[in-house]
Structure formats: C-alpha cells, structure tokens
Design a protein around this motif. Structure first.
Motif, PDB file in Angstrom:
ATOM      1  N   THR A 445       0.683  -1.214  -0.080  1.00  0.00           N
ATOM      2  CA  THR A 445      -0.034  -0.101  -0.152  1.00  0.00           C
ATOM      3  C   THR A 445       0.773   1.249   0.039  1.00  0.00           C
ATOM      4  O   THR A 445       0.200   2.344  -0.283  1.00  0.00           O
ATOM      5  N   LYS A 447       3.403   4.139  -1.028  1.00  0.00           N
ATOM      6  CA  LYS A 447       3.965   5.025  -2.260  1.00  0.00           C
ATOM      7  C   LYS A 447       5.160   5.271  -2.132  1.00  0.00           C
ATOM      8  O   LYS A 447       6.070   5.389  -2.979  1.00  0.00           O
ATOM      9  N   HIS A 479      -1.056   4.751  -0.866  1.00  0.00           N
ATOM     10  CA  HIS A 479      -1.503   5.148  -2.085  1.00  0.00           C
ATOM     11  C   HIS A 479      -2.972   5.381  -2.165  1.00  0.00           C
ATOM     12  O   HIS A 479      -3.693   5.813  -3.210  1.00  0.00           O
ATOM     13  N   TYR A 480      -3.478   5.214  -1.040  1.00  0.00           N
ATOM     14  CA  TYR A 480      -4.904   5.384  -0.689  1.00  0.00           C
ATOM     15  C   TYR A 480      -5.491   6.474   0.245  1.00  0.00           C
ATOM     16  O   TYR A 480      -4.712   7.044   0.941  1.00  0.00           O
TER      17      TYR A 480
END
Length: 711
Positions: A445, A447, A479-480
């Motif tokens: 997850t 980045k 990323h979320y």
C-alpha cells in the motif's frame, strides 16, 4: 406539591417574570462571548497516536499546529522565474511572524513529491508554535499575507480547516435560528390560532438557549468545551423548550375552559408538571451519558445538553406559567376554538381500529422498522476531514487541489515516532532502523517512505528535522485515502512489526488517530448505553409502577434509534439524497454521530412516550379498563404529540441546512427518528402492543411496589 407550586407561581408571577427578564439581559452578554472560549477539534485521549504526537513535540519540536500553503497556476510552471519570485514574495512576510517555527518548500530542500506532475501546483509546509486553538487565532492575519495577483493560493491543513469549521459552526447557528424561529412560530399560530399563545413557547425557547449559553460560558473557563456545543445547545434548546412550553400552554388552555386563572395554573402545573419533570429527567440521563466518554467533544456536548434541558425544564415550570397568568385574557379568546390539527375523534377512531387487530398492526410495523435499520449493519465508521466542510470553504478547496493534482494521501501520511536506546544514527540502531524502513517500502500500500535514510538529495535540508538525540520520525505515504480500509490495514501492519527491544515505534497520523479515537469511543459506548437504559427504566418504573411499560418503552426507543441509524447510513454513508442535502459522501459515517444520536434521540423519544402513558395511566387508575384507557389517552394526547413532534422536526430540518456534515447528519437523523416515533411508533405500535399486553401492562410485584412511594 406541584399543585402548590402552581399556586405560588400565580401569586408571584410578576416577581418571576422580572427575575427571568434580568437573567435574560445578563445572559445575553455572556452568550455572545461563548464562541471565543470554545475549542476546535475533538480533544485528546490517552491513545498511541496521541502519545506519538507528544513524543514528536517533546523530542523534535514537531507540533500539530501548522498549515499547508497551496500554490497553483494555469499558465506557469514552478520553474518559471515569475512563479518562484511570487511564491517567495508571498511567504517572506510569514517568516517575521513570531508564531511561525519554520517553513519547508520545494525550493529549499523539499521533495519532488511536493509538486504536481504538470509542475503547475506545489505546496509548502508551515509549522507553528502553540496549540491548535492558539494557532487558529492567527489565521485571519496569515490570510491577509497570503495574497497574489499571479498565483491561485489556498491555505489548508489542520489549523485552517479547524478555523473554517469554527466559522461555519457560528454561521450555521445563525442560519438555523433564522430559519427555525419563523417556521416554528408559523406552525404554532396554526396550532393555537392566535399569535400570543404561539409566541409564548417560541419566546421561552429563546430564553432557554440564551441562558444555557451564558452558563456554558462559565463552564468553558474551567473545562474544554467543543465548538459544536454551540449548535447542539441552540438546536435542543429551541426544540425541547418549545415542546415543554407547548404542553404547558395546551394544558392551561384546556383548564381555562373549566376554572379561573389561578386554579387553571395550579392544575396545569400539578398535572403537566409531573410529565415535564420526568420527560426532562430522561433527556438529561440520555445526554448525561456522554459525560462518561473521555473524548472532550462528546463530554462537552453532554454537559451542554444537560444544561439546556435543565434550563428548559426550569423555564417551563416557572416562567411559562407566570407569563400565562399575565396573558390569560388572550387565551380565553381562543380557548373555545377547536384545534386545527387532527381532531380528537380521529385519534379515538384510529386507536379503536388498531386495537381490534393489534397483531396485524404490530407485526408489519416492527418488520418495517427492522427493514429501515438494515443499512446500519454495513456501517463504516470514519471521520471526514476537510470534506466535512462545504466545497466553497477555502481550506476544503486547497485540500481538494492537492488531492487531485498531486495525489490522494499526500497531506495525510502515516507518521511513526521511533524512540531508541541511544542515538538513532549509531551503528547498531541504524541497522535495525534500516530494516524497518525496508519493510515499509515493500508494503503493497506504500507509495514512498521519508526518513533520515531517504536518498533523495533534495530532501537533505528537511530531513535534518527528522532526528533528535534518541528519537526520529518516519513518514509513510499510502496510495490510498486515509479513510480507506487499506490505509487502516497499513497502520495495523506497522503496529504488528516485530521490534528490536532497543527501540519502540509509536504510530500516529490521520488514519491512526481516527482508528484509536473510534476504538476508545466505542469501548465506552456500551457503558453509556447500559447507564441510560438502566436509569431510564428505573425512572419510568417509579413513574408508572409497572415492570412491563418501562421495558416496552425502552425496546420501542431502541427500534426507533435502529431505524434512524439505518437512514443515517443510507443517506450519509451510501450517498443517497446527497444532492438534496447538499453534501458529498465519503463512504463513511462520522464516528461520533451514532453516539450523539443515541444520547439525543433516546431522551426525546421518551418524552412522547411519557406524554402518552401518563395520560393513559390517569384513565386506567379511574376506570381499570386497559382498552378504554388507551383509546382515551390517545384521544387526549394524539394532537399534542403530533404538534410537539412537528415543532421538533421543523427545528431539526432548519439545522439540517448546516454546512458542517456532522451537524447536518445529527439534524437529519433526529428529524427522521422523531417523525417515525411520533407517527408510526406512538400512533400505531404503542396502542397495538398495549392491547396485546392488556392488564399485564400494569403489572409489578407487590413487594417492589411497596418500596417506592406513589407518584
């Protein structure tokens, strides 16, 4: 006793009015000063995320107080000399402000991730001294500096967002009152067919709110009080004070047909007073449960709610009857007119029809309430950040620009405070630290990771602030979105890392703070629910001297709350009707709303139950006939409950115009719950169940009855 209080009120009516007038005038001054003492945010709790923030502040001088400056241009890139010069010109005056600790930009050592792919948007990070509430005071001054003719500029992040929330809350309060008071006054004129009888409850609502805010002013000097208390006190004060006053005015008008002014007041307080006291008590118990929470926001809203309910109770028992004594002549002119609401005959016929087929009525309604609550089973608790503001709020716009142009989660990294046994850069510690950073970088997850080991040369200046004598900071970018379950999984995975015994990791940031706050709140929630149910059950048992009626009342209240929870998820989490209510769904239900709704609705719904059952009890004591008592009780209280619910729904709908999603959700949830409770539940389900239970409604063991005095 209440009868004698009514007589005394009549004899001292002018003294009571003068005293309340003086209190109202004095309260105005303090009520207007309340916003300056209220706090932003939700408050601190003893959680891991809060401990991490304290460690970073103590060891690295990294505080929560700060903001982001977002720069953007349609026709220039960040490499354009004009862009660079304008950005430097805007930020230069900020360096002279004593509250500014430091500013980090792309040009003086920032990372490439601070700029958008098209190189037209960039952000800078500004750190401030002091608490968030202290920093908020500087926002207007900072906004005056942040001006440009060449670039689009916004300030966002913690301090500006809280500042906009404060401003929006005060605007919402004014808007809600401006909408609610004319609406309610118009409805009451229709109910009473007279301006004076209609104006009395509205005036009492204004007095209750003003005096409650004045008391809150003094409370806020000794304990933290949330800015949202402003809206809750106004919302509940107008709704509840008007409801209680409506009951007094309605009962007084009926008594005037039969007796003189003094006797009418005495009988009104003697009968309606008991109902109001127990109704107020149940609301106080419901809202008082919020004091059991550690979170400042919930605790202070509980204090505010108890204050305004208590004030409304005192106003309705003293000032309302005193005013009625003075204007009784105007009541006599309308006392003979029929109520323009549904006639008493209608309620008697409806109740009789319901009790002929009670099972056929009860079962479908119970099924309907269960179906309405089904969306609640998929609730996803969260805490919208900038998105709780309207789209035209400057801090919301700046936040959205960064999310859209640079990346989701860019402003909400997972922050790790790593504390070592010794210097973080020692040979032993750096090897263990490097292994953790490597694990983080390999997480699916993640980045990017920023730490003292980051190789980016442009990051060298900023990362000097990442390490102290025994503590260092890691920033992990997902990323979320911070509310996404994958970001929550990342936080949990970091906390589950196998650690070297020579150091500890404390995780904070928006996602971690949300997770910790929700866990802490909902750990206390069952205790609050148990407290409310137990104390309200006991109060109703003392009032009705029955084991069954309090149990039925609690169950029906829980069903109304369950149905309103379902509507809340359907509208605010799943996004249905968001165009009508003018908000953007984030796919979550704000974590504090279910708790607040329970505390508010449980007490308000119980008001109508007490209004109804008290009247039924009077008839049952006289006739010992359950069916006749229910029919006559509904006939007498049906119009009153309908009118009271209408008033509260109008007040709630007025506050549903709020720009703050939390206030909007509370108002909509309350309106739905009150509407369901006063129509489907009290009108149909209560008489059906009382017919099914018949004489068992009034059963209680004799040895328990003897323990309590008869009321």
């Amino acid at each position: 006793m209440l009868y004698r209080i009514g007589q005394l009120t009549y004899r001292l009516r002018w003294v009571i009015i003068v005293v309340w007038a003086g209190l109202f005038v004095l309260s105005l001054n303090f009520a207007l000063k309340v916003p300056s003492l209220l706090q932003s945010g939700f408050g601190d709790m003893d959680t891991e995320s809060r401990q991490a923030l304290k460690l970073l502040a103590d060891k690295l001088n990294i505080t929560e107080s700060g903001f982001i400056i977002v720069f953007s241009s349609l026709d220039m890139t960040i490499d354009d000399p004009r862009y660079i010069h304008e950005m430097e010109s805007v930020m230069a005056p900020l360096n002279k402000l004593p509250e500014i600790i430091r500013m980090d930009t792309f040009y003086d050592g920032g990372t490439n991730e601070m700029i958008s792919p098209d190189r037209r948007t960039v952000y800078a990070v500004v750190s401030m001294r002091g608490t968030i509430d202290e920093a908020i005071q500087s926002v207007p001054k900072i906004e005056n500096f942040i001006q440009s003719d060449l670039l689009d500029i916004w300030i966002t992040g913690g301090v500006p967002i809280f500042s906009d929330i404060n401003n929006a809350s005060e605007n919402d309060l004014r808007r809600g009152e401006i909408i609610a008071i004319p609406l309610v006054l118009t409805a009451l004129i229709f109910v009473f067919r007279g301006l004076v009888p209609a104006a009395v409850p509205v005036a009492m609502g204004v007095v209750s709110v003003t005096c409650s805010l004045a008391i809150l002013y003094f409370v806020a000097q000794h304990t933290g009080v949330s800015i949202f208390a402003l809206n809750l006190v106004s919302f509940l004060g107008l709704g509840v004070a008007i409801d209680y006053s409506l009951l007094i005015v309605s009962r007084y008008r009926d008594k005037l047909k039969l007796c003189s002014g003094e006797e009418a007041i005495a009988q009104t307080i003697g009968t309606a007073g008991e109902v109001i006291i127990f109704s107020g008590l149940t609301s106080i118990l419901g809202l008082g449960s919020l004091v059991l929470f550690d979170l400042m926001m919930l605790r202070s809203l509980g204090i505010g709610g108890v204050l305004v309910i208590s004030t409304s109770l005192i106003v309705s028992m003293t000032l309302v009857p005193a005013v009625l004594c003075i204007v009784s002549g105007r009541f006599k002119s309308v006392s003979g007119r029929d109520q323009p609401t549904l006639s008493s005959r209608y309620w008697k016929v409806l109740t009789t029809l319901v009790m002929r087929r009670p099972i056929w009525v009860a079962v479908p309604i119970i099924c309907l309430l269960v179906v309405l609550g089904i969306p609640f089973l998929n609730i996803n608790l969260g805490s919208p950040w900038a998105s709780m503001l309207p789209v035209d709020a400057p801090s919301r716009q700046g936040w959205d620009v960064v999310s859209q142009e640079i990346g989701i989660g860019e402003l909400t990294p997972v922050v790790i405070a790593a504390q070592f046994d010794g210097n973080p850069t020692s040979q032993t510690n750096i090897l263990s630290f490097a292994e953790i950073v490597k694990n983080l970088e390999n997480h699916h997850t993640v980045k990017r990771v920023e730490s003292i080991l980051s190789p980016d040369k442009s990051f060298q200046t900023i990362k000097q602030n990442y390490a102290g004598t025994d503590t260092t900071m890691i920033r992990v970018f997902s990323h979320y979105d911070p509310l996404d379950h994958r970001s929550k999984d990342l936080v949990q995975d970091i906390r589950n890392l196998n650690l070297d015994p020579n150091f500890q990791l404390l995780v904070t940031g928006a996602t971690a703070d949300l997770m910790d706050s929700v866990d802490a709140m909902y750990k206390d929630f069952p205790k609050a629910v148990g407290f409310v149910i137990a104390t309200v059950y006991f109060a109703l048992f003392v009032l009705f001297r029955s084991v069954i009626l309090p149990f039925k009342a609690v169950i029906l209240n829980m069903m109304s709350i369950f149905a309103s929870y379902g509507a809340l998820v359907y509208i605010f989490q799943e996004g249905h009707l968001q165009n009508i209510f003018q908000f953007t769904s984030e796919g979550v239900t704000e974590a504090t709303v279910p708790i607040l709704l329970f505390a508010i609705i449980f007490g308000l719904s119980m008001d109508y139950e007490i209004f109804l059952l008290s009247r039924i009890k009077e008839f049952y004591q006289a006739t010992q006939d359950n069916a006749v008592s229910v029919a006559r009780g509904m006939q007498d209280t049906g119009p009153l409950i309908t009118n009271a619910a209408l008033i509260l729904v109008l007040v709630a709908v007025s506050f549903a115009s709020s720009d703050i999603v939390i206030i909007k959700a509370l108002a909509v949830g309350t309106a739905i719950a009150v509407f369901l409770d006063a129509t489907i539940v009290r009108t149909l389900l209560v008489p059906a169940l009382m017919r099914i239970m018949d004489r068992w409604n009034w059963w209680a063991p004799s040895f328990i009855i003897r323990l309590f005095p008869k009321i």
